[in-house]
Enzyme design. Structure first.
Site, short mmCIF file in Angstrom:
data_model
loop_
_atom_site.label_atom_id
_atom_site.label_comp_id
_atom_site.label_asym_id
_atom_site.label_seq_id
_atom_site.Cartn_x
_atom_site.Cartn_y
_atom_site.Cartn_z
CE LYS A 115 -1.73 2.44 3.32
NZ LYS A 115 -1.73 3.83 2.77
CD GLU B 217 13.39 5.51 6.05
OE1 GLU B 217 13.30 6.43 6.91
OE2 GLU B 217 13.10 5.67 4.87
CB CYS C 281 13.93 9.56 4.91
SG CYS C 281 12.16 9.31 4.71
CD GLU D 193 11.65 13.27 8.52
OE1 GLU D 193 12.53 12.58 7.97
OE2 GLU D 193 10.52 12.83 8.77
#
Length: 384
Positions: A44, A117, A151, A249
């Site tokens: 997905k 991750e 990332c 982040e």
């Protein structure tokens, strides 16, 4: 004497859940590894980029993959949760820390393996002997590739005081030439922010830094000359770990540059993070670069380049701390989609060593064997 063979057996069905910032490559790469290891995959992609994941399914089918070996579902978080709870034999998840922890709990409850991750806040260390032109270029590319939606993007830059002013000047000069806007076509350097939710995070982090005393030397706002979600390439100094932009982040085209006294201070600050996905070190002394890179508490690191380990097939990729769990890519990543089953085969037959009934003679024979192995084998010599 025995012979040991290792059989790498497919796990069965792998559940694959991927985000919006690399919607095609993350499905393609991890699905390929799981299928190469002999598994079927239920995948997905993000509900924001659903047809990028579907494109990977189409390519596999056109390449001759049998129907049903890779199935891509369209849906939101509920669909992802259904995959995790749907009887798969492993889950590979890329996404937020909060969701990743929920996935980890669900997998632990089912006693199935998981790889996670979960993003990063990667550090860049610029040493006094660095090639500053190359480092400045690396800072821009590392921070702004894919509009910062990466990332492994560089989010914290630590520069030793001896070269701080010169490095900053080079960064600002190079930043003036960056092109934004669709009129540049393939020559555009920094594209639009992907969606409004990410724009809100970028703006909040910059405003928090501004309110806490950071200096905005370039950018720091939406591009007023362009329609849509364009955020200007941004350079911020006087940053510290009281600011969200240094702790979280941000995922935007922003360079946060902090002056440090020594490389040791840079290393300490680089490790002062809840994340540990990637990083980079800049120095012309490659041995020193290697030592500093190895000392950063992160999943991977580059010397004199932005984070590039994900693009090297032989390199295992994964994070530490809140950046994740487990690895993909490389030999280890491929074998992570299998169960390593040892099979031990007797080589010569004959009487069972140390079998029933026990005796002093059999015990003495076992003692001699162990002494021989202790002296003659690499493990025994190493432990001695």
């Amino acid at each position: 004497m025995k012979q040991l063979r290792i059989v790498y057996k497919p796990l069965g069905v792998v559940g694959l859940i991927t985000p919006w910032n690399g919607p095609f490559v993350l499905v393609m790469n991890q699905a390929a590894q799981a299928i190469l290891a002999g598994n079927a995959v239920v995948a997905k992609g993000s509900e924001v980029t659903p047809y990028s994941a579907r494109l990977a399914e189409d390519i596999f089918r056109q390449a001759g993959l049998p129907d049903g070996v890779l199935q891509v579902l369209l849906g939101d978080g509920e669909t992802g949760a259904a995959i995790v709870r749907g009887g798969v034999d492993k889950v590979s998840f890329t996404g937020s820390v909060a969701t990743g922890k929920k996935v980890a709990v669900a997998c632990a409850e089912q006693l199935i393996p998981v790889s996670l991750e979960l993003g990063g806040n990667d550090a860049m260390i610029v040493c006094a002997d660095a090639d500053l032109d190359r480092a400045a270029d690396g800072a821009w590319v590392g921070s702004c590739m894919n509009t910062g939606h990466y990332c492994c993007g560089t989010e914290r830059i630590y520069v030793v005081k001896e070269v701080y002013d010169e490095f900053l000047q080079k960064v600002l000069e190079k930043g003036k030439g960056l092109r934004q806007g669709s009129e540049h076509g393939w020559n555009e350097d920094v594209g639009a922010v992907f969606w409004d939710r990410q724009m809100a995070i970028i703006e909040a982090h910059v405003e928090d830094a501004r309110a806490k005393g950071a200096n905005i030397l370039m950018g720091g706002k939406r591009n007023p000359d362009l329609p849509g979600l364009y955020y200007e390439p941004t350079v911020i100094t006087e940053v510290d770990n009281s600011m969200d932009i240094m702790l979280l982040e941000t995922f935007g085209p922003i360079l946060c540059i902090q002056k440090v006294d020594t490389e040791e201070e840079a290393l300490r600050l680089a490790n002062d993070s809840e994340f540990g996905l990637n990083g980079n070190v800049w120095t012309q002394d490659k041995d020193k670069g290697y030592r500093l890179a190895a000392a950063i508490d992160t999943g991977a690191c580059s010397v004199n380049d932005m984070a590039v380990s994900y693009g090297i097939p032989a390199a295992p990729f994964g994070g530490k701390k809140n950046s994740g769990l487990g690895q993909v890519n490389g030999k280890k990543g491929l074998r992570g989609y299998t169960h390593e089953m040892p099979i031990v085969i007797d080589r010569f037959g004959g009487k069972m060593q140390n079998g029933y009934p026990y005796s002093a003679d059999s015990a003495e024979g076992m003692k001699k064997l162990m002494n021989f192995l202790w002296v003659k084998t690499p493990l025994g010599r190493w432990m001695s």
